[in-house]
Write a protein that holds these residues in place. Structure first.
Motif, PDB file in Angstrom:
ATOM      1  N   VAL A  20      42.497  37.617  21.722  1.00 50.14           N
ATOM      2  CA  VAL A  20      43.520  38.520  22.263  1.00 50.14           C
ATOM      3  C   VAL A  20      43.161  38.976  23.671  1.00 50.14           C
ATOM      4  O   VAL A  20      43.968  38.817  24.595  1.00 50.14           O
ATOM      5  N   PRO A  21      41.945  39.507  23.908  1.00 48.21           N
ATOM      6  CA  PRO A  21      41.625  39.892  25.286  1.00 48.21           C
ATOM      7  C   PRO A  21      41.627  38.690  26.232  1.00 48.21           C
ATOM      8  O   PRO A  21      42.114  38.794  27.365  1.00 48.21           O
ATOM      9  N   LEU A  22      41.121  37.542  25.761  1.00 45.60           N
ATOM     10  CA  LEU A  22      41.097  36.368  26.637  1.00 45.60           C
ATOM     11  C   LEU A  22      42.509  35.940  26.996  1.00 45.60           C
ATOM     12  O   LEU A  22      42.774  35.551  28.135  1.00 45.60           O
ATOM     13  N   ALA A  23      43.426  36.011  26.030  1.00 49.64           N
ATOM     14  CA  ALA A  23      44.813  35.626  26.306  1.00 49.64           C
ATOM     15  C   ALA A  23      45.415  36.568  27.350  1.00 49.64           C
ATOM     16  O   ALA A  23      46.056  36.122  28.307  1.00 49.64           O
ATOM     17  N   LEU A  24      45.183  37.860  27.171  1.00 49.59           N
ATOM     18  CA  LEU A  24      45.746  38.817  28.137  1.00 49.59           C
ATOM     19  C   LEU A  24      45.221  38.507  29.536  1.00 49.59           C
ATOM     20  O   LEU A  24      45.995  38.419  30.499  1.00 49.59           O
ATOM     21  N   LEU A  25      43.914  38.314  29.637  1.00 51.91           N
ATOM     22  CA  LEU A  25      43.327  38.054  30.941  1.00 51.91           C
ATOM     23  C   LEU A  25      43.845  36.745  31.531  1.00 51.91           C
ATOM     24  O   LEU A  25      44.196  36.662  32.708  1.00 51.91           O
ATOM     25  N   SER A  26      43.905  35.709  30.682  1.00 57.61           N
ATOM     26  CA  SER A  26      44.379  34.413  31.160  1.00 57.61           C
ATOM     27  C   SER A  26      45.808  34.517  31.673  1.00 57.61           C
ATOM     28  O   SER A  26      46.149  33.951  32.713  1.00 57.61           O
ATOM     29  N   PHE A  27      46.635  35.236  30.914  1.00 62.76           N
ATOM     30  CA  PHE A  27      48.022  35.339  31.345  1.00 62.76           C
ATOM     31  C   PHE A  27      48.143  36.149  32.623  1.00 62.76           C
ATOM     32  O   PHE A  27      49.002  35.878  33.445  1.00 62.76           O
ATOM     33  N   ALA A  28      47.266  37.111  32.783  1.00 58.41           N
ATOM     34  CA  ALA A  28      47.334  37.927  33.990  1.00 58.41           C
ATOM     35  C   ALA A  28      46.817  37.158  35.200  1.00 58.41           C
ATOM     36  O   ALA A  28      47.314  37.312  36.303  1.00 58.41           O
ATOM     37  N   VAL A  29      45.803  36.299  35.001  1.00 58.89           N
ATOM     38  CA  VAL A  29      45.147  35.666  36.145  1.00 58.89           C
ATOM     39  C   VAL A  29      45.493  34.188  36.256  1.00 58.89           C
ATOM     40  O   VAL A  29      46.035  33.726  37.265  1.00 58.89           O
ATOM     41  N   LEU A  30      45.192  33.408  35.209  1.00 61.42           N
ATOM     42  CA  LEU A  30      45.257  31.956  35.347  1.00 61.42           C
ATOM     43  C   LEU A  30      46.679  31.423  35.393  1.00 61.42           C
ATOM     44  O   LEU A  30      46.973  30.494  36.139  1.00 61.42           O
ATOM     45  N   VAL A  31      47.568  32.004  34.594  1.00 61.73           N
ATOM     46  CA  VAL A  31      48.938  31.475  34.567  1.00 61.73           C
ATOM     47  C   VAL A  31      49.586  31.573  35.947  1.00 61.73           C
ATOM     48  O   VAL A  31      50.128  30.582  36.440  1.00 61.73           O
ATOM     49  N   PRO A  32      49.506  32.723  36.618  1.00 60.28           N
ATOM     50  CA  PRO A  32      50.056  32.765  37.986  1.00 60.28           C
ATOM     51  C   PRO A  32      49.366  31.771  38.916  1.00 60.28           C
ATOM     52  O   PRO A  32      50.023  31.100  39.715  1.00 60.28           O
ATOM     53  N   VAL A  33      48.034  31.661  38.793  1.00 62.26           N
ATOM     54  CA  VAL A  33      47.316  30.734  39.672  1.00 62.26           C
ATOM     55  C   VAL A  33      47.811  29.304  39.444  1.00 62.26           C
ATOM     56  O   VAL A  33      48.110  28.574  40.387  1.00 62.26           O
ATOM     57  N   ASN A  34      47.906  28.904  38.178  1.00 58.64           N
ATOM     58  CA  ASN A  34      48.360  27.549  37.872  1.00 58.64           C
ATOM     59  C   ASN A  34      49.792  27.326  38.343  1.00 58.64           C
ATOM     60  O   ASN A  34      50.127  26.301  38.919  1.00 58.64           O
ATOM     61  N   TRP A  35      50.625  28.306  38.072  1.00 57.64           N
ATOM     62  CA  TRP A  35      52.048  28.191  38.405  1.00 57.64           C
ATOM     63  C   TRP A  35      52.224  27.981  39.896  1.00 57.64           C
ATOM     64  O   TRP A  35      53.020  27.158  40.328  1.00 57.64           O
ATOM     65  N   SER A  36      51.430  28.704  40.672  1.00 60.99           N
ATOM     66  CA  SER A  36      51.569  28.618  42.132  1.00 60.99           C
ATOM     67  C   SER A  36      50.901  27.371  42.692  1.00 60.99           C
ATOM     68  O   SER A  36      50.895  27.160  43.890  1.00 60.99           O
ATOM     69  N   GLY A  37      50.281  26.548  41.817  1.00 55.97           N
ATOM     70  CA  GLY A  37      49.587  25.365  42.319  1.00 55.97           C
ATOM     71  C   GLY A  37      50.538  24.337  42.898  1.00 55.97           C
ATOM     72  O   GLY A  37      50.321  23.780  43.963  1.00 55.97           O
ATOM     73  N   LYS A  38      51.645  24.113  42.207  1.00 58.61           N
ATOM     74  CA  LYS A  38      52.719  23.224  42.695  1.00 58.61           C
ATOM     75  C   LYS A  38      52.258  21.796  42.948  1.00 58.61           C
ATOM     76  O   LYS A  38      52.882  21.052  43.683  1.00 58.61           O
ATOM     77  N   SER A  39      51.118  21.395  42.345  1.00 56.50           N
ATOM     78  CA  SER A  39      50.636  20.034  42.578  1.00 56.50           C
ATOM     79  C   SER A  39      51.543  19.033  41.895  1.00 56.50           C
ATOM     80  O   SER A  39      51.857  17.977  42.434  1.00 56.50           O
TER      81      SER A  39
END
Lengths: 751, 751
Positions: free
Chosen positions: A110-129
């Motif tokens: 649960v904490p890892l999911a919250l953190l991932s969604f807060a940090v990694l999902v935006p980072v990945n989304w903005s990758g646009k590769s």
């Protein structure tokens, strides 16, 4: 590749089926006639009585109270209500700790999911590769994964940091949990009532002696080498044949009852049966007569066999349960080496009486080693040759595969719904069918390996199953499933490239595993709570065999937690969660739903249904801990492989520290906690002994232990043993002055 | 590549140098003045007296008896004459078992060599593959190796069968040897006299208690938890500072004696010294005055420190030596867990008093784990970064390398003798120099890891050293030495290719290893028997420091078997023998000569010279066994790699069974024998206890154990405690009749 629409469809389908199971369960459990299926534990405890005893006949079968149906989901809060100490009292520590594995999953993810969604999902989304690469088809899920970040991007540092966070958070939670479980176990052992296994040690490989029987030899050996502590012992009869006869007789009796009931209901037709296997062929005879005579024959055989076992010295296997005057004495004997030849007089803590696996008590040392070698080799082949059918069937089950091989079906497959179904559900089901066959084979292999208790058999099978799942479900799905792109390249590549190959293929398989989680996890758990097989079996037996209330008691199969199968499956979800937490965080919510739902269902089941077969005091926890850490190391290696293809400077040295630290953490935890699960400290033994001596000075321990370790087929039967054999009081054996004095003082103290 | 002529030259050179060492030894050992260097063990035993006591002065220094010189090699048969039981009595089990390692080498390799020469050498010779390949330079040795057999030849089946023979023969001999050593150890332990460590357990990590001192806490804990068995205990003082002061004082005293002697011989010049480091700089002062005042100062400091240690409760570390009333009680305590927290009250068998490593007794659990992690990482870097200088220096030491880098030397190198010397001897010497530096570093690392006895430190260092030799000497020489052909290819290849790469390079390096065996093995062993360093040191001390006979006693450094260094080196020869027994059998005779020669030399040394520092009862044997099996597995994998390049159908499945069987054999032996080396069975303890109680009913064990485990700096000093310390002569306990008798019979034989 499955698109996000496929996933949504699959999710809806699985949610619907899970919901259907739940509704069915909610309705069925309210019917009084099913009461024994869904509340068997309470019947076993004698708290709940049969509903037939009151009310009208219809009321006894169908629940007509509409209000009950409105609150059809209220078992969920009810399942959560019982506090943990009560749960341990009610269902045992094994079960209570088992459901904590699900809780552990929630705590980690649960904490890892919250953190991932807060940090990694935006980072990945903005990758646009992905969008910038032409000619590539990809789904929304891929856009949220690490694949969307372009090569050599600075953004990968977010993933590296996240990998560190995942490692440290997981280790922290695991460390805390190990601490809690250890405390729970020690408290459980300390607060336990007197139990035979606390005083008893299982001695195996008693060497043959030309002048003495096994029983005498054991008695003399322990009188000499544990003079102040030895109390009594119980030899082990080789009653395997007898047990088979008893089993067969019981089954024949069932058939007899079945035909008698049939005949009573319809006295016009004499029921017939055939004498061949399963009653399918052979001579046709009158069923009732046939079974009556067979049972008589068996009864005679049983009596003969029973006498033979009791009188023949060869029926005594070279093993014994040796009991001591105090827990201290037993703890000492279990933890020390007796003879200078380490292959004879092997001592270990006796398992609980109901936990003993009687068939394996007499395997010689060399044979045991040979068996282990053979089973290791067999397991290796089993694991790696199962790959072939999986790959083959999965290749058939893809859209392209079906279109190529069965062009007839093309119009059908072109339909959107069918296509989604095939892509979303079929690969998961194929895998599932394979997995159903396996646990029995693995358990049989563990039995051949010679473990002496059911709990260790379960643990051992779980280890095998876990490895199998790792290789075949996890790696097999990632690599072979993507075989069309990667197989050729993979054959030419050496093992060191595996992290890279798997790491690169990994993000692409996220959608497959999401489907898998829904089919195997969500729907599987919902099916678990419905208990379809015991439900059907109970009603069949209830109709044909049950005459008295006692029969009905026996017809109830409460079932139990099947550790050897279900724990390795949970481990797969831990592994998936850890692997994808950095790569494709979108998978985490599915896992969290699985853990939360499972926790609720199994908590309900252990409260209301399951009856545990044995109580090992959570001795499986070190395995659970080790496997989660294995998953963590795998996730780190795969991420290392994946990142090494992304042209990020210095990612390898940064990542390589993680597995080193994780393995060290494992060694540390092993040293810190594991002995609490395999040894019994002398201090605790002494405390309990002293307490008992003070509170119950008149306890006759010898009488208490007398028949504790008797083979279950002898239970209740009068064991006409020659009484003088193990009557220590009359035996002037005990050699030294000192020991005799102290043993006298013990007996004066009334131990 | 070195030609066979190079090998012959190198062999001649090495034989000559070995012969020179032997002649030097033969002459030197006959001079009475060197008697203490070459017969130190007999002096320590008090059997041989100083030769100065009789005869003329010259006779005391030089042996003028010509007949003695004629029989100058007669130490060899003399060394072999002493039967093994006597040897164990005389030199201890550790030494007796240690030389059996060499014997084991002979037992394994002599039959294998005979078989290889009968079968494989003709097969290889008739291969004629090398002669048919054009443009290839090769030596006679290569023609006798597997390289000479053409690809896909049926002849490789001879090698496959031979690989099986090697495996089974080695395992068979190892099994028999493990059996023998185990019996020897058990007999040794059973026949041993009473020793303090039989009754004593080392307890570490005593938890702090606010109300009690460490001593009280230990006493209470064991009184409660081992009520019938606890006898007494001995706390451990942190006397590391004090030991340093004592050491420093001793060194200053030596310097004082040196200057006094100098002054006496030449009273005209007052000796001067400088106050700085090593007396090299700083203020110039009168040496005698300076050292006299310094020693006075140190004596005062020592007294203060001694009082501080004895009175300060903080100087007591949380560890203790706990003694029991019987061996049974100690065996129980050492093998069981005391507290439910496995990081406190850790018990283990106490090492022998002289085997204790005092500095490491008080390391907390977590710190111990962190230290181990750090040392593992450090060792990894040490092992793999040492590769670089070796490769660099070896590349310089080749003919091509020198010609390229130093063209000036070309005319010199062109000379045949020089060329042969460079190619034959230099690479071996380069390697050797690297190896000399290492053992001290590894021992320091093992000390940091926190082992508590010298024997375990030795074993641990040996494990490290063995791994280092494996990676750097064995693999490093094969791969990096051939770097000019293979390095580039190797970098691009993954780990699974290592067996292939190494396997293919292996036959080419046979000549290098033959040279290495001669330089390191033959000449090294011959140097060992000469004992150059102790020889020089003794004569220096004898000249400058010795005044009394007691001084001379102290000046003698008998040395001891350095297990941590020499055992891993033997393992290299085992590895080479196993690897090349199938590939290049011509190497085996060189190894056999090494083993035979070493056996003789070390047998002589342990009889006449070495004084063992401790006696561990051959507890290193499981390590030796495991490492030989490691070598066997490596040899199998390399052969597998080599054969897989030879296009032989089905060689891989045939070969892969061998490592599996070998590893299983290891597990089997571990289960069968290892516990005899780490545990002490209760049966044996009980037998010894009962015997002792019968023969010596009045024994005062408490007095016997009172000061057994006192830090050595307190030994001999009045420890405000009753004396009777460790005076074995006055003690009616030590029944040394047998051992004293046998050592007398030795001296009568005049060995």
């Amino acid at each position: 590749m499955a698109s996000s629409e496929d996933i949504v469809l699959s999710a809806v389908l699985n949610l619907l089926s899970a919901f259907a199971f739940l509704v069915a369960f909610a309705i069925l459990r309210l019917q009084p006639i099913n009461d024994r299926v869904y509340f068997s534990k309470w019947y076993l405890k004698g708290i709940r009585a049969s509903p037939r005893s009151s009310g009208t006949f219809v009321k006894k079968i169908v629940n007509l109270d509409c209000r009950a149906y409105i609150r059809f989901l209220n078992w969920m809060p009810a399942a959560l209500r019982m506090p943990e100490p009560e749960l341990i009292d009610h269902a045992g520590l094994d079960s209570a700790v088992y459901i904590r594995i699900y809780l552990l999953g929630l705590k980690i993810f649960v904490p890892l999911a919250l953190l991932s969604f807060a940090v990694l999902v935006p980072v990945n989304w903005s990758g646009k590769s992905l969008e910038q690469t032409e000619g590539l088809t990809f789904s929304t899920i891929d856009k949220l994964s690490i694949s969307n970040v372009p090569d050599a991007s600075k953004k990968f540092w977010a993933h590296l940091v996240m990998a560190y966070v995942v490692t440290f958070w997981t280790c922290y939670i695991l460390y805390k949990e190990y601490n809690i479980i250890t405390t729970m176990r020690l408290q459980f052992l300390a607060s336990e009532n007197r139990r035979p296994d606390q005083f008893t040690v299982l001695v195996r490989n008693v060497p043959p002696d030309p002048d003495e029987s096994v029983s005498e030899h054991v008695e003399h050996f322990f009188c000499v080498n544990h003079p102040d502590h030895y109390l009594t012992h119980q030899v082990v009869y080789n009653a395997n044949n007898l047990a088979k006869l008893v089993e067969k007789k019981k089954s024949y009796k069932n058939w007899l009852t079945y035909y008698q009931t049939k005949y009573e209901r319809n006295p016009k037709i004499k029921p017939k049966t055939k004498t061949g296997v399963w009653g399918l062929w052979g001579k046709t005879v009158d069923a009732i007569d046939y079974y009556t005579t067979e049972i008589e024959k068996l009864s005679k055989e049983e009596t003969i066999e029973r006498e033979k076992v009791m009188s023949d010295p060869k029926a005594i296997v070279p093993a014994a349960f040796v009991s001591f005057k105090s827990r201290w004495g037993a703890a000492v004997c279990a933890q020390t080496q007796q003879s200078s030849n380490p292959t004879i007089w092997l001592t270990q803590w006796a398992p609980e009486p109901r936990d003993v696996y009687w068939n394996n008590l007499s395997i010689p040392f060399v044979e045991l080693n040979v068996r282990k070698l053979l089973m290791t080799v067999a397991f290796f082949f089993l694991t790696f040759f199962f790959m072939i059918p999986i790959a083959f069937v999965q290749s058939l089950a893809s859209i392209d595969g079906i279109e190529n091989k069965l062009p007839v079906l093309r119009p059908l497959i072109q339909m959107e719904v069918v296509k989604s179904f095939i892509q979303g559900v079929l690969p998961g089901i194929v895998l599932k069918i394979f997995l159903v066959l396996l646990p029995m084979i693995l358990m049989a292999m563990s039995k051949i390996e010679g473990y002496t208790s059911l709990s260790s058999l379960d643990r051992r099978s779980a280890t095998k199953y876990h490895f199998f799942i790792l290789v075949n479900v996890f790696l097999g799905s990632i690599i072979t499933g993507a075989a069309f792109e990667q197989l050729q390249r993979f054959v030419d590549e050496p093992p060191s490239e595996i992290p890279k190959t798997v790491g690169v293929a990994m993000p692409l398989k996220a959608t497959f595993f999401i489907t898998y989680i829904m089919v195997d996890g969500w729907a599987g758990i919902a099916a678990e709570i419905l208990r379809l097989v015991p439900f059907v079996m109970f009603h069949l037996k209830n109709t044909f065999l049950v005459k008295t209330d006692q029969d009905r008691e026996q017809a109830t199969d409460p079932g139990s937690l099947n550790f050897s199968v279900s724990e390795p499956r949970i481990q797969l979800y831990f592994l998936l969660g850890l692997v994808y937490s950095v790569v494709t965080p979108i998978l985490l919510p599915f896992i969290i739903v699985f853990f939360a739902f499972s926790y609720m269902v199994f908590r309900h089941q252990i409260i209301n249904v399951y009856d545990q077969k044995y109580e090992s005091g959570a001795s499986f926890w070190p395995d659970v801990h080790r496997r989660i850490l294995t998953g963590l190391v795998i996730s780190q290696l795969l991420l290392l492989g994946l990142l090494s293809t992304k042209n990020i400077a210095k990612s390898t040295p940064v990542m390589i520290a993680l597995p080193v630290l994780t393995i060290w953490f494992h060694i540390f935890c092993k040293g810190r906690y594991e002995s609490a699960f395999v040894k019994f400290p002398l201090q605790d033994a002494m405390v309990k002994d002293t307490l008992e001596r003070a509170t119950e000075p008149t306890l006759n321990l010898k009488a208490y232990l007398k028949d504790a370790y008797v083979h279950p087929v002898f239970k209740g039967v009068e064991l006409d043993r020659p009484s003088a054999v193990d009557d220590e009081e009359n035996n002037p054996l005990v050699p030294t002055k000192r020991s005799r004095r102290s043993s006298k003082s013990h007996s004066e103290e009334g131990v």
